[in-house]
Design an enzyme around this catalytic site. Sequence first.
Site: not given
Ligand code: CAA
Ligand code: NAD
Length: 284
Positions: A120, A141, A153, A191
């Site tokens: 991330s 990403h 990304e 991010n």
């Molecule tokens: N894996 C696979 N499919 C999933 C899922 C998962 N973990 N979670 C939900 N889904 C699917 C569901 O099966 C559903 O599909 P169907 O309609 O075909 O059944 C669909 O997604 C919608 O799910 P829900 O009806 O349960 O819930 P929702 O309509 O509230 O949607 C959401 C859930 C897609 C997560 C929506 O709330 C959303 O878009 N939230 C914002 C998510 C977001 O911003 N993500 C980016 C975060 S930043 C990032 O990822 C980067 C980083 O590095 C941190």
């Molecule tokens: P998570 O905690 O759900 O899963 C991480 C997994 O990695 C765990 O199951 C752990 O057992 C495993 N692990 C740790 N060290 C390991 C190793 N050395 N070898 C093999 N397995 C190992 O974390 P996550 O949310 O899936 O995030 C994973 C990566 O994706 C991070 O780099 C995170 O920043 C990035 N990411 C996360 C998100 C998010 O929304 N959570 C979105 C985009 C990117």
Amino acid sequence: MADIRSVGVVGGGQMGSGIAQLAAVHGLEVWLHDSDAGVLTRAHQSISSRIQRLVSKGNLTKEKGAEAIRNLRCTSTLDDFCSVDIVIEAIVESEEVKKNLFAQLDKIVKSSAILASNTSSISITRLGSATNRSSQVIGMHFMNPPPVMKLVEIIRGANTSDKTFNTTKVLAERLGKKIICSQDFSGFVVNRILMPMINEAFHALYTGVASKEDIDAGMKLGTNHPMGPLELADHIGLDVCLSILKVLHSGLGDNKYTPCPLLVQYVDAGRLGKKKGVGVYTYG
Ligand code: CAA
Ligand code: NAD
């Protein structure tokens, strides 16, 4: 340009299991590894049931669903990655742990293989420096949840080759994603912008500006975000948010990225978000 037929995914958590599902459904052979055997078993079960749900909803034919499940193999050893065309790493957001893994993978995978990170925030250039193939190291990403979110990304490290970039771009598009490109600076594009908003939401809660429900409703109803920032932090994982903010803070050197003390306290208390059943909110 190399054609990608097989993918190794390291990390079977939220992101790795979603990426493995996506690749298997799109006809790629997938090896999934996690250092925790229990995670691997749960990942296999949840991917299989999500694929079955796609079939029952008519989004995938029965044959394609069965093929996707056959495409997925879980393994407790990285040695099984010796023939994959690309590895997508999705383990814990720690530079040290990722570098150790990249150094290990460099010795196992074939010389033409690409090593991609789903990090991330962490420098792709520095992950590349842990290997002898920095031209084949790239940031790929995905957003959470990977099967649903439309974006990937792509981040080139200082040494990433055009060939590696083009192959990764074609793969992301084959998986149905739109791509954006970012320079290799802490937090990249998404991010760098998202985490200060989430951090500010924690500050608003910490200083008593409003309740968690009102902060989230304000952003959902007021700016049309699908989730409020605190709900989104629980969805991402508070540990992941904290790790990203620390990388932004140290990498960009600005106090505006200092993690809110309330976020730090929640992580210290093990309130990591939805995956643990409790974060800002409690899940039943
Ligand atoms: N894996 C696979 N499919 C999933 C899922 C998962 N973990 N979670 C939900 N889904 C699917 C569901 O099966 C559903 O599909 P169907 O309609 O075909 O059944 C669909 O997604 C919608 O799910 P829900 O009806 O349960 O819930 P929702 O309509 O509230 O949607 C959401 C859930 C897609 C997560 C929506 O709330 C959303 O878009 N939230 C914002 C998510 C977001 O911003 N993500 C980016 C975060 S930043 C990032 O990822 C980067 C980083 O590095 C941190
Ligand atoms: P998570 O905690 O759900 O899963 C991480 C997994 O990695 C765990 O199951 C752990 O057992 C495993 N692990 C740790 N060290 C390991 C190793 N050395 N070898 C093999 N397995 C190992 O974390 P996550 O949310 O899936 O995030 C994973 C990566 O994706 C991070 O780099 C995170 O920043 C990035 N990411 C996360 C998100 C998010 O929304 N959570 C979105 C985009 C990117």
